[in-house]
Design an enzyme around this catalytic site. Sequence first.
Site, short mmCIF file in Angstrom:
data_model
loop_
_atom_site.label_atom_id
_atom_site.label_comp_id
_atom_site.label_asym_id
_atom_site.label_seq_id
_atom_site.Cartn_x
_atom_site.Cartn_y
_atom_site.Cartn_z
N SER A 72 -36.56 -7.84 -23.71
CA SER A 72 -36.48 -9.29 -23.92
C SER A 72 -36.32 -9.62 -25.39
CB SER A 72 -37.76 -9.97 -23.42
OG SER A 72 -37.64 -10.39 -22.10
N ASP B 202 -33.13 -18.85 -20.47
CA ASP B 202 -34.47 -18.29 -20.35
C ASP B 202 -35.33 -19.11 -19.39
OD1 ASP B 202 -36.97 -16.77 -21.31
OD2 ASP B 202 -35.41 -15.99 -22.63
N HIS C 218 -41.75 -17.89 -22.57
CA HIS C 218 -40.95 -16.69 -22.84
C HIS C 218 -39.75 -17.00 -23.72
CE1 HIS C 218 -37.92 -13.52 -21.76
NE2 HIS C 218 -38.99 -12.76 -21.93
#
Length: 538
Positions: free
Chosen positions: A397, A179, A219
């Site tokens: 995601s 990520d 994220h």
Amino acid sequence: MKKQYFLLLLVVVNFSFAQIQDAWVYFNDKPSAATFLANPLTMLTQRSLDRRTAQNIALDITDVPVEQSYITQISAATGITVMAKSKWLNALHIRGTQTDIQALTAFSFVNAVKFANHSLNPNGRISTVSTINKPVNKQYEVQTTYNYGGSQNQIEMLNGHLLHQQNFTGQGKIIAVLDSGFTGVDTAAPFQDLITNNQILGGYNFPDRNANYFSRHNHGTNVLSTMGAFVDGQLVGTAPSAKYYLFITEDVNSENPVEESYWVEGAELADYYGADIINSSLGYFGYDNPAYSHVYADMTGNKTFASRGANMAFNKGIVVVVSAGNSGATANPHIASPADAFGALTIGAVDNLEAYASFSSIGPSFDGRIKPDVCAKGAATTVSTTTGTITTASGTSFSSPVMAGMVATFWSAMPNLTAQQVVSFIRQSADNFNAPTSQKGYGIPDFQQALNIALNIETITTTENTIVYPNPAENQITFQLEKNQKGKVCLYDVLGQKIIEKEISSTNNTIDIQNLSNGVYYYNFESNKVFKGKIIKK
């Protein structure tokens, strides 16, 4: 006038050759392969070797590191910067001018050079855009954020709660998360169980080339929370007992093909440490420089650098879980790389009522394969922020890690399955398995059903009348087969290296082992069914 025009043309051409380009340089061989293969622990951990042994995957030259002398010589070449490397693809990601990069083909060990700018390659695609666009907006497959909590729906939708009730929560499995950053994971309350119980095993920051992986971006924090976070009554991850490696492969400052190379490096490091599952909520299609960008025709399963890496990871026995993307409502609605990979379990998004989420990228792959493979909740998925606030966010995601955690939980219930079997059983359990669509693929898996399928298969396999004798053995082993049965036997040592392969039948069913060293060996017999076991050579 003509002379002036010609002079201008020369200036433009020279400018083109002087521009810094991204490229991959591929090598012919690995001169040190024999030494590494004879000493597997110099290139892989014991856990990685054990995963191969358990799945009857032999070591091969792709496991051998890139030849260091080649890296040294390329690094020393005029105007060349080495950005990343891949042992699986035997390549380096480099930067330099077109002239300096092309000069590398003079090295005898260089097989080929491939520019990220497609128009610079032989028979390459001609870019229709000659200027560099404004930077691509990195969305990390994320949509709108809402302010309500509750992870019950995203787990029960997959019947994951039924596995949790049976005490299957990912124990014994390792998930590598690729990520953009994991800020707050080391301090926020929802992750404290992971920290306290040493379930974060480590990681790496590839863009910065350091071990500071609790950095850069939030994220990955949101993504990890759907798998490993625990806040009683608010958020329970799909695999709270799994262990995790955290790899930063995404550079938030730009969109460049080097991120595909970082992705492959991350996957290779996951393999090195023995990870069972990769989650990647990342996708590659458009780049800041449009000459580097992919097109839908590139989504054929094994063309882009990241997709080739995903396939290699799956071939090494890792389940590769990848978000489908958030382009479903755009002019280019199809999946990106590495979601198109043959070896990727590609995850689309649905809402709380199991309806297709309109932002979720669609299939098929350009060559017509079913993509996405399956779906999970990606609209208003419950996540944790970097400060520990429980909220919701939308995007594939989050459907991807919800699924990756369930893969770990399912695999913890059936630890003897291969990666291929895990993926197959998950697909078979999905509600659209007999009528897949371009939006939802095979649909939404039922992990209790997947477990039932796997248990039934195991029962059939273990009750078949296939006997190997004598065991222990000194000189030969015999496979007792049914009349007219035939198949192929492969014998592996404890490091997972294939040492014998032979076709056998009910009338020719012995294998000579007298020249083998004493110890434990694993066999794999493939016929209309697959039988596995171990023998002892004495």
